[in-house]
Every structure is written in structure tokens, then in C-alpha cells.
Design a protein around this motif. Structure first.
Motif, PDB file in Angstrom:
ATOM      1  N   VAL B  84       0.833  -1.208   0.000  1.00  0.00           N
ATOM      2  CA  VAL B  84       0.000   0.000   0.000  1.00  0.00           C
ATOM      3  C   VAL B  84       0.862   1.250   0.000  1.00  0.00           C
ATOM      4  CG1 VAL B  84      -1.728   1.316   1.260  1.00  0.00           C
ATOM      5  CG2 VAL B  84      -1.925  -1.168   1.130  1.00  0.00           C
ATOM      6  N   ILE B 147      -2.686  -7.095  -0.418  1.00  0.00           N
ATOM      7  CA  ILE B 147      -3.663  -6.077  -0.807  1.00  0.00           C
ATOM      8  C   ILE B 147      -4.892  -6.794  -1.347  1.00  0.00           C
ATOM      9  CG2 ILE B 147      -1.979  -4.276  -1.352  1.00  0.00           C
ATOM     10  CD1 ILE B 147      -2.309  -5.006  -4.299  1.00  0.00           C
ATOM     11  N   LEU B 198      -7.219  -0.625  -1.920  1.00  0.00           N
ATOM     12  CA  LEU B 198      -6.145  -1.607  -1.750  1.00  0.00           C
ATOM     13  C   LEU B 198      -6.261  -2.427  -0.480  1.00  0.00           C
ATOM     14  CD1 LEU B 198      -3.134   0.546  -2.967  1.00  0.00           C
ATOM     15  CD2 LEU B 198      -4.299  -1.297  -4.189  1.00  0.00           C
TER      16      LEU B 198
END
Lengths: 200, 200
Positions: B84, B147, B198
Motif C-alpha cells: 500500500v 492487498i 487496496l
DNA sequence: AATTAATTTGACCAACTGGTAAAACTAACG
DNA sequence: CGTTAGTTTTACCAGTTGGTCAAATTAATT
């Protein structure tokens, strides 16, 4: 007003606009020539100037048409409808426009990138107002707890950016993903994104 | 190679490129003239052609520089870093580029909209490869559960679209939001969006 | 068929386009 | 300081640009 339009006038006006759209969308106003539009439309250059008094007139006619076509769907958003579905409907409509009329999108992109010299007044007038109204509506929805609290303006920008990207940057998309139609995947991604952003 | 560059050459080369960037970014290749670049750079037209053999050479030099500057940060994404944060770092970097170098962004936008006639090979080559690598990395992150599962290509497109929008469509943004710098708000929105997209 | 109105064309123009050639000038260097 | 290499300018060119004009052609109307 323009009730009295011969069938020939009708045909040639639209032939010139179609050709103009094609040329202007690719090269921008300054990069386009009347000769190109003439060749594209199948008319002679003086004949084109018989129907439109100048190169600029053609360009402005195209832009005017475009702006009304683009602002209407924003106005059509129903304040009484389901917020998420209304925004989604608008976003999908915008994406469909990019798919079906990519040249219109590119024409507009060219004009904006070059500083919008011919439509700046529309941007700070009609467009600004329409967007302000929509932004207020979104804010109301947020405050009513119907959607998540979100910056309405940047939400709108993100919808515009993503939908127009697939028209304006088509060559790049095709280069990366390979030739073909990627609008269905784009729509899925867009819907996913908006639902995530809007639902509480 | 180009070790032997006079101080005058150095100065004029960069003056011409700076002027060319300004002009090409606004009018596109075909809409720009050597006279404009001459006026903007303070050099005479023949003097410009003493340093660059043609209008096209200036344009290509600018594009080449641009492409390397833009592809590097994609390569700099660390596969070992936090997914991320790595994606966010890249997106923020891209947005900062739009803020600091909007003309470069517009130059590129012009080229792409017009069908990328001079860099199509780079798009289907270097760019395509770099993006494919990044897409694979994102896919791996997804599969590792780091993610959320997401279409990596359209994720990348959405980052490009949104960040470049604030440079390319600056006039429109200013018209809607009023004059001023809106990049901080944009960054906040972008970060919010990416985190939502995400995180699982 | 004759007349009028609408359309199209060819010839043209002044301004601008990218680019060239050679002369004039300036900087660098021994 | 003189010579050479590097730089800039002046004058120029052929092709293209948006646009004009009057003549020729075609369509519509009576």
C-alpha cells in the motif's frame, strides 16, 4: 431561426462538422487546416467557407454542441433517486460517451489543455454552476448519511479523469493492454471504485 | 559523447528546450511554430536551427527526456516494501510531478491524444514492459493477501488519469474550484481512494 | 422553359511556414 | 595579438496557410 435549411445545406453542414471533428480532435485548432477538413469532407475549401464563414466557426460549432451534450447528463441526476445508483449511472454514461464518441472527448481535451481560450467563459459560468449544484447535492447526501462523507468536487474530477482517460489516452491503453475493447473491464473497475468510495 | 559542450551551447540548448516545452505543451507539435519558440527563447529562428537541426528535433528531445523521467519512478517501486505504501508513494510522486511540471504533462497529453505518432514504439515497447512488470508485482501482492484483489492495469490507469488530470485540465479545475492550488486536497482524495481500493 | 436562387469551382492573394546560405560577428586559445 | 573555432544575423526561398472573388454550374420555383 434556422428552419429554412435546404437538404443540401443540411447534408454539407453535417459533412463539414463530421470532418472538422475528426481533424480538430487529432490536431487541435491551430494544428488543423481547412485543406484537411476539405479533403476529409470531400468538399472544396471555398465550398466549406460558403457554409461556415471561417475555420473558427466550424470549431466553435463543434464545441458548443459538445458542451450541451456533456452538461445535460449532469443535470439529469435525480436528487430523489438512490445516491450511489445515481452517481454510478452518471459515471457509466460518461464512460459510454468515451467509448462511442472518443473524438468528441479528444476535441474537448485539446481545447482544455491549450487553456480553453474559446470556452473559458462557459467553464467559469455554466459548467461551474452545474458542478456546484451537483457538489451540493452530493454533500447533502453525505450529511443525510446516504453515502460516505467525501469531497464532492474531487469525486467528480475522478469520474471525469477516469472516463475520459479511456478516450483521450486510447493509444496508450491499447499499447499497454493490447488492441481491443477494454471498456467493459474499465466499467467494472469504475463501478467497484465508486461503490467502495461511496458506501459507508 | 556530448562531453564537449560549450557554456554557450549549454545555455542555448536549455533555453530552446524550455521555450519549446512551453510552446509545444500549449499548441501541440503541428500547432507550434519555430517563430514562437524563437520569440519565447529570445533567440533568432536561424540561431535555433543552429542548435537543433529541425523543429522535430526539439520536440523529440523533449519527449525523450520526459519518458525517462516518467518511467523511472515506476521502476523504483520496491517489491519488498509495504504494498500500500509503495503504491501510495508512487501515486503521490506522480501527483507532485503534475503540480511541479504541468507543461511536461500537457506535452505528453498532446502527443498521446494525437495518436502518439512519434513515440508509439516506446509505448508498445518500454512503457508496456515496465507496466507489465508492475502489474505482475501488484498481482503477486494480491495473491499473497497483502492487498485486495484488484485489476492491476486499471488501477495504474486510474492513478495516471487522476494525477495527470490536475495538470492537463488545470483550467477546468480552476474554473470549477476557483483559482488557487488544489493539489493538497487532491492528494488527500487520492490517498483515501487508494487506501480504500487496496486494503482488504 | 424561363427565371431565380442556391451551390460549386478555379484562380488568386497576402501572411506565414520550416528551413537554407553566406556573410558578419564574437569568443577561445596559443 | 592573431588565428581559428564557434556563434549570430541578414536576406532569402519554396511551400502552405486562411480566406476572397467572380464566374460557372446546378437546383428550385414559376
Amino acid at each position: 431561426m434556422k428552419k429554412t435549411e435546404t437538404r443540401i445545406q443540411k447534408k454539407n453542414h453535417s459533412a463539414i462538422k463530421a470532418a472538422g471533428l475528426k481533424v480538430f480532435a487529432q490536431f487541435g485548432f491551430r494544428g488543423s487546416t481547412l485543406d484537411q477538413i476539405a479533403a476529409e469532407s470531400g468538399l472544396s475549401k471555398p465550398n466549406i467557407l460558403y457554409y461556415f464563414s471561417s475555420k473558427e466557426t466550424i470549431y466553435e460549432a463543434l464545441l458548443a454542441q459538445l458542451l450541451t451534450d456533456w452538461l445535460q447528463p449532469v443535470r439529469d441526476i435525480d436528487p430523489a433517486g438512490d445516491p450511489v445508483e445515481e452517481i454510478l449511472k452518471y459515471a457509466k454514461h460518461k464512460l459510454k460517451m468515451s467509448r462511442l464518441y472518443p473524438r468528441e472527448s479528444r476535441l474537448y481535451a485539446n481545447e482544455i489543455i491549450q487553456g480553453a481560450p474559446r470556452i473559458k467563459s462557459v467553464l467559469t459560468g455554466e459548467l461551474r454552476d452545474v458542478v456546484a449544484t451537483l457538489a451540493q447535492l452530493i454533500k447533502n447526501w453525505s450529511e443525510a448519511g446516504l453515502i460516505r462523507v467525501i469531497d464532492p468536487y474531487h469525486l467528480i474530477f475522478s469520474i471525469w479523469a477516469m472516463t475520459q482517460h479511456y478516450a483521450d489516452f486510447d493509444v496508450q491503453v491499447q499499447a499497454v493492454l493490447g488492441d481491443g475493447d477494454h471498456f467493459d473491464d474499465a466499467e467494472q473497475y469504475l463501478e467497484d471504485m465508486l461503490r467502495r468510495m461511496l458506501t459507508v
